[in-house]
Write a protein that holds these residues in place. Sequence first.
Motif, PDB file in Angstrom:
ATOM      1  N   PHE A  82      -2.828  72.968 -22.642  1.00  0.00           N
ATOM      2  CA  PHE A  82      -2.806  72.416 -21.285  1.00  0.00           C
ATOM      3  C   PHE A  82      -3.543  73.334 -20.324  1.00  0.00           C
ATOM      4  CE2 PHE A  82      -1.051  71.930 -17.055  1.00  0.00           C
ATOM      5  CZ  PHE A  82      -0.963  70.561 -16.890  1.00  0.00           C
ATOM      6  N   THR A  83      -3.226  74.623 -20.357  1.00  0.00           N
ATOM      7  CA  THR A  83      -3.834  75.555 -19.410  1.00  0.00           C
ATOM      8  C   THR A  83      -5.256  75.926 -19.799  1.00  0.00           C
ATOM      9  OG1 THR A  83      -2.762  77.409 -20.560  1.00  0.00           O
ATOM     10  CG2 THR A  83      -1.626  76.491 -18.651  1.00  0.00           C
TER      11      THR A  83
ATOM     12  N   ASP B 119      12.468  80.371 -23.115  1.00  0.00           N
ATOM     13  CA  ASP B 119      12.833  79.705 -24.368  1.00  0.00           C
ATOM     14  C   ASP B 119      13.312  78.269 -24.180  1.00  0.00           C
ATOM     15  OD1 ASP B 119      12.258  81.982 -25.877  1.00  0.00           O
ATOM     16  OD2 ASP B 119      14.282  82.772 -25.643  1.00  0.00           O
ATOM     17  N   ALA B 120      13.136  77.708 -22.983  1.00  0.00           N
ATOM     18  CA  ALA B 120      13.769  76.401 -22.750  1.00  0.00           C
ATOM     19  C   ALA B 120      12.850  75.331 -22.184  1.00  0.00           C
ATOM     20  CB  ALA B 120      14.979  76.574 -21.823  1.00  0.00           C
ATOM     21  N   GLY B 121      11.581  75.597 -21.966  1.00  0.00           N
ATOM     22  CA  GLY B 121      10.759  74.504 -21.487  1.00  0.00           C
ATOM     23  C   GLY B 121       9.607  74.924 -20.605  1.00  0.00           C
ATOM     24  N   PHE B 122       8.911  73.916 -20.108  1.00  0.00           N
ATOM     25  CA  PHE B 122       7.748  74.119 -19.257  1.00  0.00           C
ATOM     26  C   PHE B 122       7.882  73.203 -18.055  1.00  0.00           C
ATOM     27  CE2 PHE B 122       6.967  70.734 -22.218  1.00  0.00           C
ATOM     28  CZ  PHE B 122       6.312  69.760 -21.480  1.00  0.00           C
ATOM     29  N   ALA B 123       7.098  73.465 -17.023  1.00  0.00           N
ATOM     30  CA  ALA B 123       7.221  72.668 -15.812  1.00  0.00           C
ATOM     31  C   ALA B 123       6.013  72.882 -14.916  1.00  0.00           C
ATOM     32  CB  ALA B 123       8.501  73.041 -15.047  1.00  0.00           C
ATOM     33  N   VAL B 124       5.862  71.979 -13.965  1.00  0.00           N
ATOM     34  CA  VAL B 124       4.910  72.142 -12.870  1.00  0.00           C
ATOM     35  C   VAL B 124       5.695  72.107 -11.577  1.00  0.00           C
ATOM     36  CG1 VAL B 124       2.980  71.100 -11.617  1.00  0.00           C
ATOM     37  CG2 VAL B 124       2.975  71.114 -14.117  1.00  0.00           C
ATOM     38  N   ASN B 125       5.403  73.047 -10.697  1.00  0.00           N
ATOM     39  CA  ASN B 125       6.023  73.071  -9.376  1.00  0.00           C
ATOM     40  C   ASN B 125       4.943  73.190  -8.316  1.00  0.00           C
ATOM     41  OD1 ASN B 125       9.160  73.258  -9.365  1.00  0.00           O
ATOM     42  ND2 ASN B 125       8.529  74.534 -11.091  1.00  0.00           N
ATOM     43  N   VAL B 126       5.247  72.670  -7.124  1.00  0.00           N
ATOM     44  CA  VAL B 126       4.327  72.755  -6.000  1.00  0.00           C
ATOM     45  C   VAL B 126       5.074  73.347  -4.814  1.00  0.00           C
ATOM     46  CG1 VAL B 126       2.774  71.496  -4.467  1.00  0.00           C
ATOM     47  CG2 VAL B 126       3.029  70.763  -6.839  1.00  0.00           C
TER      48      VAL B 126
ATOM     49  N   GLY C 163       5.640  64.148 -17.495  1.00  0.00           N
ATOM     50  CA  GLY C 163       5.195  64.130 -16.105  1.00  0.00           C
ATOM     51  C   GLY C 163       4.003  65.033 -15.863  1.00  0.00           C
ATOM     52  N   THR C 164       3.811  66.038 -16.737  1.00  0.00           N
ATOM     53  CA  THR C 164       2.680  66.945 -16.570  1.00  0.00           C
ATOM     54  C   THR C 164       1.357  66.312 -17.009  1.00  0.00           C
ATOM     55  OG1 THR C 164       2.986  67.936 -18.763  1.00  0.00           O
ATOM     56  CG2 THR C 164       4.181  68.941 -16.932  1.00  0.00           C
ATOM     57  N   GLU C 165       1.426  65.175 -17.707  1.00  0.00           N
ATOM     58  CA  GLU C 165       0.193  64.557 -18.199  1.00  0.00           C
ATOM     59  C   GLU C 165      -0.748  64.150 -17.078  1.00  0.00           C
ATOM     60  OE1 GLU C 165       0.695  61.360 -20.919  1.00  0.00           O
ATOM     61  OE2 GLU C 165       1.831  62.543 -22.374  1.00  0.00           O
ATOM     62  N   GLN C 166      -0.206  63.880 -15.894  1.00  0.00           N
ATOM     63  CA  GLN C 166      -1.066  63.446 -14.802  1.00  0.00           C
ATOM     64  C   GLN C 166      -2.016  64.547 -14.349  1.00  0.00           C
ATOM     65  OE1 GLN C 166       1.204  63.066 -10.909  1.00  0.00           O
ATOM     66  NE2 GLN C 166       2.886  63.410 -12.348  1.00  0.00           N
ATOM     67  N   LEU C 167      -1.758  65.801 -14.764  1.00  0.00           N
ATOM     68  CA  LEU C 167      -2.644  66.899 -14.401  1.00  0.00           C
ATOM     69  C   LEU C 167      -3.709  67.165 -15.449  1.00  0.00           C
ATOM     70  CD1 LEU C 167       0.091  67.480 -12.755  1.00  0.00           C
ATOM     71  CD2 LEU C 167      -0.732  69.834 -12.674  1.00  0.00           C
TER      72      LEU C 167
ATOM     73  N   HIS D  26      -6.825  66.131 -18.254  1.00  0.00           N
ATOM     74  CA  HIS D  26      -7.842  65.138 -18.607  1.00  0.00           C
ATOM     75  C   HIS D  26      -7.827  64.830 -20.097  1.00  0.00           C
ATOM     76  CE1 HIS D  26     -10.094  68.971 -19.359  1.00  0.00           C
ATOM     77  NE2 HIS D  26     -10.477  68.308 -20.423  1.00  0.00           N
ATOM     78  N   THR D  27      -7.134  65.641 -20.885  1.00  0.00           N
ATOM     79  CA  THR D  27      -7.208  65.477 -22.335  1.00  0.00           C
ATOM     80  C   THR D  27      -6.617  64.152 -22.792  1.00  0.00           C
ATOM     81  OG1 THR D  27      -5.162  66.777 -22.532  1.00  0.00           O
ATOM     82  CG2 THR D  27      -7.234  67.949 -22.799  1.00  0.00           C
ATOM     83  N   PHE D  28      -5.386  63.865 -22.403  1.00  0.00           N
ATOM     84  CA  PHE D  28      -4.772  62.608 -22.823  1.00  0.00           C
ATOM     85  C   PHE D  28      -5.471  61.410 -22.194  1.00  0.00           C
ATOM     86  CE2 PHE D  28      -0.874  65.308 -23.558  1.00  0.00           C
ATOM     87  CZ  PHE D  28      -0.953  65.233 -24.937  1.00  0.00           C
ATOM     88  N   ALA D  29      -5.963  61.587 -20.960  1.00  0.00           N
ATOM     89  CA  ALA D  29      -6.676  60.487 -20.307  1.00  0.00           C
ATOM     90  C   ALA D  29      -7.906  60.089 -21.117  1.00  0.00           C
ATOM     91  CB  ALA D  29      -7.078  60.896 -18.892  1.00  0.00           C
ATOM     92  N   LEU D  30      -8.609  61.075 -21.666  1.00  0.00           N
ATOM     93  CA  LEU D  30      -9.781  60.774 -22.488  1.00  0.00           C
ATOM     94  C   LEU D  30      -9.372  60.149 -23.819  1.00  0.00           C
ATOM     95  CD1 LEU D  30     -11.994  63.942 -21.901  1.00  0.00           C
ATOM     96  CD2 LEU D  30     -12.429  61.623 -21.081  1.00  0.00           C
ATOM     97  N   VAL D  31      -8.360  60.732 -24.470  1.00  0.00           N
ATOM     98  CA  VAL D  31      -7.936  60.223 -25.771  1.00  0.00           C
ATOM     99  C   VAL D  31      -7.401  58.795 -25.648  1.00  0.00           C
ATOM    100  CG1 VAL D  31      -6.331  60.572 -27.685  1.00  0.00           C
ATOM    101  CG2 VAL D  31      -7.498  62.524 -26.687  1.00  0.00           C
ATOM    102  N   ASP D  32      -6.713  58.495 -24.541  1.00  0.00           N
ATOM    103  CA  ASP D  32      -6.157  57.150 -24.358  1.00  0.00           C
ATOM    104  C   ASP D  32      -7.236  56.090 -24.169  1.00  0.00           C
ATOM    105  OD1 ASP D  32      -3.562  57.959 -24.694  1.00  0.00           O
ATOM    106  OD2 ASP D  32      -3.105  58.101 -22.556  1.00  0.00           O
ATOM    107  N   LEU D  33      -8.473  56.500 -23.875  1.00  0.00           N
ATOM    108  CA  LEU D  33      -9.579  55.543 -23.779  1.00  0.00           C
ATOM    109  C   LEU D  33     -10.088  55.104 -25.148  1.00  0.00           C
ATOM    110  CD1 LEU D  33     -11.787  57.177 -20.982  1.00  0.00           C
ATOM    111  CD2 LEU D  33     -10.166  55.284 -20.726  1.00  0.00           C
TER     112      LEU D  33
END
Length: 233
Positions: free
Chosen positions: A94-95, A152-159, A177-181, A183-190
């Motif tokens: 992701f990063t 050891d328990a997860g990932f997140a996005v905060n603003v 919810g992090t998928e909206q940030l 482009h990888t899944f957006a491309l694969v979903d095409l």
Amino acid sequence: MVTALPLPPVVDAETWRAQLAELRVREKAATHELDAIAAQRRRLPMVKLPDYTLVGADGPVRLADVFGGKHQLITYHHMWHAGAEWQCPGCTGFTAQFTRLEFLNPYDARFVVISPGEIGEALAYRDKVGNRMDWYSTAGSSFGADMDAPIDAGFAVNVFLRDGDDVYRTWHTNGRGTEQLTHTFALVDLLPYGRRESWQDVPDGWPQGDAGSGWSTAQDFAAMYGPGSGHRD
């Protein structure tokens, strides 16, 4: 070349354009819904935070100073297992996609990685996998756990929004919810075959595997972007 994979039906151009137009109605509706969601997000209230201290490459730094003079801050909280040679492949991938972040400057914003790992360990891992983002450690601070991303328990996005030395939390998400940030899944979903994951709705006979079966490993990212890969300059 003949493929052994199942294929979509072949139709004439007029039929294809008609069905594409039908799909476009739904795509535009989804775009408008995302606009409405963003509008609601801009109207969310916020929560004032205590004066957290993190650790960056140059030592301890107040959360208000992580903004780097900007008024808005996005943090990606990287899943972390202390002492592990390779960290979460999803977080690593992701990063890895964020190599040019200067486009945020006109928006008065900054985007950084937050890790609960000790800063030396975190920076060594960042360099090993060729990550180009600025990293900060929450070792010795409750910031990660308080922002719903404990070790050891997860990932997140905060603003966050800064007003002088006061910092406010404005938004949070995790999981898909992090998928909206990204482009990888957006491309694969095409693609006609999509993610090839068993949970997806696909025509009968379409290739599918376990969730995440197509993801690269952390080792893959190190080989692609790390030292000696030729992609660091």
